[in-house]
Scaffold this active site. Structure first.
Site, PDB file in Angstrom:
ATOM      1  N   HIS A 173       4.746 -11.720  -1.848  1.00 42.84           N
ATOM      2  CA  HIS A 173       3.466 -11.427  -2.477  1.00 42.84           C
ATOM      3  C   HIS A 173       3.634 -11.186  -3.972  1.00 42.84           C
ATOM      4  CE1 HIS A 173       1.336 -10.031   1.481  1.00 42.84           C
ATOM      5  NE2 HIS A 173       1.746 -11.275   1.507  1.00 42.84           N
TER       6      HIS A 173
ATOM      7  N   ASP B 175       6.390 -10.364   2.054  1.00 43.98           N
ATOM      8  CA  ASP B 175       5.553  -9.438   1.283  1.00 43.98           C
ATOM      9  C   ASP B 175       6.217  -9.278  -0.083  1.00 43.98           C
ATOM     10  OD1 ASP B 175       3.825  -7.171   0.517  1.00 43.98           O
ATOM     11  OD2 ASP B 175       3.330  -7.069   2.645  1.00 43.98           O
TER      12      ASP B 175
END
Length: 555
Positions: free
Chosen positions: A329, A295
């Site tokens: 991300h 992430d």
């Protein structure tokens, strides 16, 4: 233990080197305060002296806890984790303790959910019930985790996994290992409790819920691996932190934070597998570290929505320097939980390799909070699947601006929407950013800025930027944006689109692409767009939307 005397001084040596890092603020545009680092007594206690047994077969929670308590109660020092594999349940750090992992030491957290009781904790900006974090501390002073060893959170037994993120062989092996599947067979969950949590709650949050209700979804309540709350003078240095159940490192409401030379790892498919999330903290540095996670890589936060605004604690006065993010991300991220505000942040000399987005600033209506005084200087990026630089105030929401592909057209259009909300305390703000000396080789889009109709993104300077991407610049609902010495090379679409924005300035801007049109300007609110600095700008290469006066576009 051999060479123990050299280890006795290690906590002091590490803190001295990190303190010097915290003082390296000579060339910053605003003053960052000195970061005070912890110092420790030379006394060292090895966990095996309190009955810990290496080998990964014996649970050492009690023995490690006794060593930490004894060290803290005697005035502090170093708690040594020697070479070997040490299985344990949750560990609570205490004041004046440096938990030091010797080279070759692996602190392996248990894969048994029962070892992690439900406690009041924090998750994604809210105070709520979660399973106890593998490593935690609250209200402690002078604490550290240092060394050359590895801390493994056994995240593989906690995390759901999407079928789309594995090969067929990997998926087959995972399903055969146990667990349960979602109704559509697209996601694997570790247990029935984990699946129930996904289906019946929002992020495991039950408003007014009792512990009995939370117990029904306990396995879903994945903890952050290292949770440090309201601590002062914190040092994380040298250690590899990996395989976290949720976020890896989560300092919250801490002061004087030094993170240096750490290696933070998670599988690329790890949901909520962030590297470090610094939330409502004051004064710190993140330096010389690597992140390869599932992430956001390096993320700044400050609470969520009304609860975050009520807390009212911004993350402020941080330097992020000389870091590499291999996957995630976002490379460097602010938000989306930024309701307490973020200010006085410097990010410089960092590299992002294959992160979904490079520089990511995200929020949404309802957050509130002000993000301001942000300097980004010296960022190199390659192979970015989405935007190299992204400002979005529509996180988890639907933008009113249609992509060209949505309409089957070559130019972005503005959809007709109802009355805009009125700005209030729940309206977030992004303002006063300087982003300079950025190079990116390969991205889907170079730069995307999108504010809200009721709150534009304000005062953004892009300087000395070179980006090669499929698509170029989109500037939507922004005010006071300057592009200086910017080169954008694109392969699709119009290289620069300006929509409902005001006060856009250009100087030495080179837009290279297949489209004859270099710049399009649209939206009934667009005005004060200065394109004099765009190479080759002319009536033939600048497209002005319907209803706009050409006098508003200075060519």
């Amino acid at each position: 233990m051999k060479n123990l005397s050299s280890l006795l001084l290690l906590g002091m040596v590490l803190s001295i080197s990190s303190q010097a890092i915290g003082q390296s603020n000579g060339s910053l545009p605003f003053t960052l305060p000195k970061v005070e680092c912890p110092t420790f007594k030379a006394d060292t206690i090895s966990i095996d002296k309190y009955g810990a047994i290496k080998g990964g077969m014996v649970l050492n929670t009690v023995a490690i806890g006794k060593a930490i308590d004894a060290c803290s109660n005697s005035g502090g020092g170093v708690v040594l984790v020697p070479k070997g594999v040490w299985l344990t349940g949750p560990i609570t750090l205490k004041s004046n303790v440096n938990l030091h992992l010797q080279d070759g030491a692996v602190l392996q957290f248990s894969s048994n959910f029962d070892d992690f009781p439900l406690v009041m904790s924090y998750f994604e900006g809210w105070e709520t019930v979660r399973c106890q974090s593998p490593i935690s501390a609250k209200g402690q002073v002078n604490i550290a985790i240092t060394g050359s060893g590895i801390i493994d959170g056994a995240g593989q037994v906690w995390r759901p996994v999407k079928k789309s993120k594995l090969t067929s062989a990997q998926w087959k092996a995972l399903v055969s290992s146990g667990g349960v599947l979602s109704a559509d067979k697209s996601t694997w969950y570790p247990s029935e409790k984990s699946l129930l949590g996904q289906n019946t709650t929002i992020q495991g949050y039950i408003k007014g819920g009792s512990m009995h209700e939370y117990e029904k979804i306990k396995d879903y309540l994945r903890p952050n691996m290292v949770s440090l709350v309201e601590c002062k003078n914190v040092l994380l240095e040298g250690v590899t932190f990996q395989n976290s159940p949720a976020w890896n490192l989560h300092p919250l409401m801490c002061e004087n934070l030094t993170i240096n030379k750490v290696n933070v790892r998670n599988p690329w498919y790890a949901q909520n597998g962030d590297g470090v999330d610094i939330e409502s903290c004051k004064n710190g540095v993140v330096t010389n570290s690597t992140f390869d996670v599932g992430d956001d890589g390096i993320c700044i936060k400050s609470g969520k929505d009304e609860e975050g605004r009520k807390r009212g604690m911004p993350t402020e006065n941080f330097l992020v320097e000389n870091c590499v993010v291999f996957h995630g991300h976002g490379g460097f991220v602010i938000g989306s939980e930024m309701s307490g505000g973020v200010r006085n942040i410097i990010v410089r000399n960092c590299t992002f390799l294959g992160t979904d987005i490079g520089l990511r600033f995200k929020t949404t209506r309802g957050r509130g909070g002000v993000v301001e005084n942000i300097l980004v200087d010296g960022i190199n990026m390659t192979n970015i699947p989405a935007e190299a630089i992204n400002f979005s105030m529509y996180y988890m929401g639907k933008s009113p601006i249609a992509e060209p592909e949505d309409e089957g057209k070559t130019q972005t259009t503005v959809k007709e929407v109802g009355a805009n909300p009125i700005a209030d305390e729940s309206t977030p703000q992004f303002k006063n950013f300087t982003i300079r000396n950025v190079a990116c080789k390969g991205a889907l889009q170079a730069i995307h800025l999108e504010g809200l109709p009721e709150m534009s993104i304000k005062n953004i300077l892009f300087e000395d930027i070179s980006i090669e991407a499929e698509k170029g610049i989109r500037c939507i609902e922004a005010e006071g944006v300057t592009f200086s010495n910017v080169t954008i090379k694109t392969t699709k679409g119009i290289p620069m689109e300006v929509i409902n924005s005001t006060g856009v300035e250009t100087s030495r801007v080179d837009l290279m692409g297949a489209s004859q049109v270099k710049v399009s300007v649209g939206g009934k609110m667009a005005k004060g767009i200065n394109l004099k600095g765009v190479a080759g700008a002319s009536a033939a290469t600048v497209k002005i939307g319907a209803g706009l006066s050409s006098s508003e576009i200075i060519k």
